[in-house]
Design a protein around this motif. Structure first.
Motif, PDB file in Angstrom:
ATOM      1  N   LYS A 179     -33.165 -23.927  65.741  1.00  0.00           N
ATOM      2  CA  LYS A 179     -34.139 -22.942  66.721  1.00  0.00           C
ATOM      3  C   LYS A 179     -35.390 -23.799  66.871  1.00  0.00           C
ATOM      4  CE  LYS A 179     -32.178 -18.924  64.271  1.00  0.00           C
ATOM      5  NZ  LYS A 179     -32.196 -17.840  63.283  1.00  0.00           N
ATOM      6  N   LEU A 180     -35.820 -24.495  66.138  1.00  0.00           N
ATOM      7  CA  LEU A 180     -36.804 -25.279  66.786  1.00  0.00           C
ATOM      8  C   LEU A 180     -36.291 -26.328  67.933  1.00  0.00           C
ATOM      9  CD1 LEU A 180     -38.691 -26.461  63.477  1.00  0.00           C
ATOM     10  CD2 LEU A 180     -39.755 -24.832  65.355  1.00  0.00           C
ATOM     11  N   GLY A 181     -35.344 -26.712  67.826  1.00  0.00           N
ATOM     12  CA  GLY A 181     -34.613 -27.666  68.652  1.00  0.00           C
ATOM     13  C   GLY A 181     -34.396 -26.702  70.104  1.00  0.00           C
ATOM     14  N   ILE A 182     -34.008 -25.599  69.995  1.00  0.00           N
ATOM     15  CA  ILE A 182     -33.607 -25.015  71.090  1.00  0.00           C
ATOM     16  C   ILE A 182     -35.039 -24.556  71.998  1.00  0.00           C
ATOM     17  CG2 ILE A 182     -33.054 -22.483  71.824  1.00  0.00           C
ATOM     18  CD1 ILE A 182     -30.967 -22.369  69.732  1.00  0.00           C
ATOM     19  N   ILE A 183     -36.087 -24.270  71.378  1.00  0.00           N
ATOM     20  CA  ILE A 183     -37.208 -23.906  71.960  1.00  0.00           C
ATOM     21  C   ILE A 183     -37.762 -25.196  72.462  1.00  0.00           C
ATOM     22  CG2 ILE A 183     -37.766 -21.677  70.910  1.00  0.00           C
ATOM     23  CD1 ILE A 183     -40.270 -23.256  69.508  1.00  0.00           C
ATOM     24  N   SER A 184     -37.521 -26.338  71.894  1.00  0.00           N
ATOM     25  CA  SER A 184     -38.181 -27.662  72.305  1.00  0.00           C
ATOM     26  C   SER A 184     -37.581 -28.109  73.506  1.00  0.00           C
ATOM     27  CB  SER A 184     -37.940 -28.664  71.149  1.00  0.00           C
ATOM     28  OG  SER A 184     -38.247 -29.951  71.668  1.00  0.00           O
ATOM     29  N   ILE A 203     -44.688 -25.582  77.142  1.00  0.00           N
ATOM     30  CA  ILE A 203     -45.100 -25.848  75.722  1.00  0.00           C
ATOM     31  C   ILE A 203     -44.426 -25.006  74.902  1.00  0.00           C
ATOM     32  CG2 ILE A 203     -47.347 -27.376  76.280  1.00  0.00           C
ATOM     33  CD1 ILE A 203     -48.922 -24.706  75.554  1.00  0.00           C
ATOM     34  N   ALA A 204     -44.221 -25.661  73.851  1.00  0.00           N
ATOM     35  CA  ALA A 204     -43.360 -24.919  72.689  1.00  0.00           C
ATOM     36  C   ALA A 204     -44.010 -24.721  71.346  1.00  0.00           C
ATOM     37  CB  ALA A 204     -42.011 -25.540  72.457  1.00  0.00           C
ATOM     38  N   ALA A 205     -43.875 -23.785  70.520  1.00  0.00           N
ATOM     39  CA  ALA A 205     -44.679 -23.432  69.320  1.00  0.00           C
ATOM     40  C   ALA A 205     -43.843 -22.634  68.309  1.00  0.00           C
ATOM     41  CB  ALA A 205     -45.778 -22.802  69.469  1.00  0.00           C
ATOM     42  N   LEU A 206     -43.822 -23.072  67.079  1.00  0.00           N
ATOM     43  CA  LEU A 206     -43.465 -21.933  66.064  1.00  0.00           C
ATOM     44  C   LEU A 206     -44.808 -21.030  65.625  1.00  0.00           C
ATOM     45  CD1 LEU A 206     -41.555 -21.042  63.838  1.00  0.00           C
ATOM     46  CD2 LEU A 206     -42.285 -22.754  62.555  1.00  0.00           C
ATOM     47  N   THR A 207     -44.710 -20.022  66.517  1.00  0.00           N
ATOM     48  CA  THR A 207     -45.654 -19.160  66.412  1.00  0.00           C
ATOM     49  C   THR A 207     -46.136 -18.481  65.567  1.00  0.00           C
ATOM     50  OG1 THR A 207     -44.400 -17.548  67.804  1.00  0.00           O
ATOM     51  CG2 THR A 207     -45.856 -18.774  69.001  1.00  0.00           C
ATOM     52  N   PHE A 229     -47.505 -26.499  68.283  1.00  0.00           N
ATOM     53  CA  PHE A 229     -48.300 -25.977  67.185  1.00  0.00           C
ATOM     54  C   PHE A 229     -47.290 -24.988  66.079  1.00  0.00           C
ATOM     55  CE2 PHE A 229     -49.513 -22.657  70.199  1.00  0.00           C
ATOM     56  CZ  PHE A 229     -49.294 -21.645  69.482  1.00  0.00           C
ATOM     57  N   LEU A 230     -47.632 -24.975  64.779  1.00  0.00           N
ATOM     58  CA  LEU A 230     -47.287 -23.962  63.986  1.00  0.00           C
ATOM     59  C   LEU A 230     -48.177 -23.196  63.404  1.00  0.00           C
ATOM     60  CD1 LEU A 230     -47.412 -24.462  60.631  1.00  0.00           C
ATOM     61  CD2 LEU A 230     -45.981 -26.378  61.464  1.00  0.00           C
TER      62      LEU A 230
END
Length: 378
Positions: A280-285, A294-298, A329-330
């Motif tokens: 999922k991190l790869g998907i949002i990236s 920009i992408a983040a683990l919110t 960011f996370l």
């Protein structure tokens, strides 16, 4: 004379660069600091760097009032401050001598201090329902309004004017978050988060994708075009209930209305499913790269007991292992109090403190002061 000439030449050049950045934003008239924050977060992401933050870090596991658990455990300061509009838009926030007004003042002061320290301000919104103003959690509300709450705030809906009033309050507070130099602090605003779940009244079971997009687009245009708010970046952040890019984008309101894509994830880590979290991190990236966001683990945290000894390096570290990830960011969630609930970042005496420090010593993870100013041209 040479110095003056060089300075005079550099200012128009920087203005041109800021204008170029603005073209990527939801608000093409955003403040310079807002555009520069977006640009610098994108730059850090491309360099494989991820800022580390926490929601309400003044709430500590041990109850101490003189800092944050991250600060005491690492000797450094967090790079992202998470806050909430929940108490600010609460129906009881009408009396300037009341607790909710005091809380509003404290939130503004903490955000102002964070901006002056070079942190990033991120606000979520646990927003009480439009009929009873009782709760953001649908399980606290009568069943007969579950499917009418969200629809009532649509343009033309019976509670639309009420919603506009709440947005005016958000705009008022965002306009008060200023640094010592008088500039407005940029704020990353993530309304209606975790919308793919069933626990909030704006959740997936209670509105269609089109209705969700309509409210999102109205929210942006009202704040930007009617209220002239110029220091917001808009964050689209579901929970972790997706496994493909298509599922992630099901309720996406369009590139013209989103600056940041992210998601909240407790479940995958609590299930030990690190591969799912990494995917999922790869998907949002990838979405951020394709859509120039920009992408983040919110939000992230681990609520099970016992806490794994290698939670930080063995779970989060592995999820972020791909060097191609571009995650700005996370955000660890707000601490519980000792004896009541778990911590999300360990206090110094915790068994996981050493592992937490090891996680943060990776080349990717960034605390302050280990980054240049995010509000100036880099």
């Amino acid at each position: 004379m040479l110095l003056l000439t060089a300075t005079a030449m550099s200012l128009p050049a920087q203005d041109a660069r800021v204008d170029a950045l603005r073209k990527y934003l939801v608000d093409t008239n955003a403040t310079a600091e807002t555009a520069l924050l977006f640009g610098n977060l994108k730059l850090l992401s491309k360099q494989g760097k991820t800022l580390v933050g926490q929601q309400d870090p003044h709430v500590t596991y041990t109850g101490r009032k003189d800092g944050s658990d991250i600060q005491w455990t690492t000797g450094k300061e967090l790079a992202v401050l998470g806050s909430d509009f929940m108490h600010i838009t609460h129906p009881a926030n009408t009396n300037e001598s009341g607790w909710f007004h005091w809380e509003e003042t404290q939130i503004i002061q903490r955000a102002q201090k964070a901006y002056d320290q070079g942190m990033v301000n991120v606000f979520c919104w646990h927003f009480n329902d439009p009929f009873l103003e009782k709760s953001f959690n649908v399980r606290d509300l009568p069943e007969d309004i579950h499917h009418t709450c969200f629809r009532s705030i649509l343009p033309g809906g019976e509670r639309h004017a009420w919603y506009q009033k709440k947005l005016r309050k958000v705009a008022e507070v965002v306009g008060k978050i200023k640094g010592a130099d008088g500039t407005l602090s940029p704020v990353i605003f993530r309304p209606f988060h975790e919308f793919d779940g069933s626990w909030f009244w704006w959740g997936k079971p209670y509105c269609t994708p089109d209705e969700y997009k309509q409210v999102w687009r109205f929210t942006v245009t009202y704040l930007r075009d009617e209220l002239n708010v110029r220091n917001l970046l808009y964050a689209f952040s579901p929970d972790c209930g997706f496994s493909t890019e298509e599922e992630f984008l099901e309720r996406y309101p369009g590139d013209a209305f989103v600056d940041l894509v992210g998601f909240d994830d407790y479940w995958d880590f609590e299930q030990g499913n690190i591969e799912a979290a990494a995917k999922k991190l790869g998907i949002i990236s990838d979405v951020a790269k394709k859509h120039k966001k920009i992408a983040a683990l919110t939000e992230v945290g681990y609520r099970n007991d016992p806490i794994p000894e290698k939670l930080y390096t063995g779970y989060y570290g592995k999820a972020f292992a791909d060097p191609a990830l571009e995650i700005a960011f996370l955000m660890f969630w707000r601490q519980g109090k000792e004896g009541e609930s778990a911590y999300f970042t360990p206090p110094p005496h915790a068994p996981t403190a050493a592992d937490f420090n090891a996680f943060l010593q990776s080349p990717r993870m960034i605390l302050l002061p280990d980054t240049k100013s995010l509000y100036k041209w880099q």
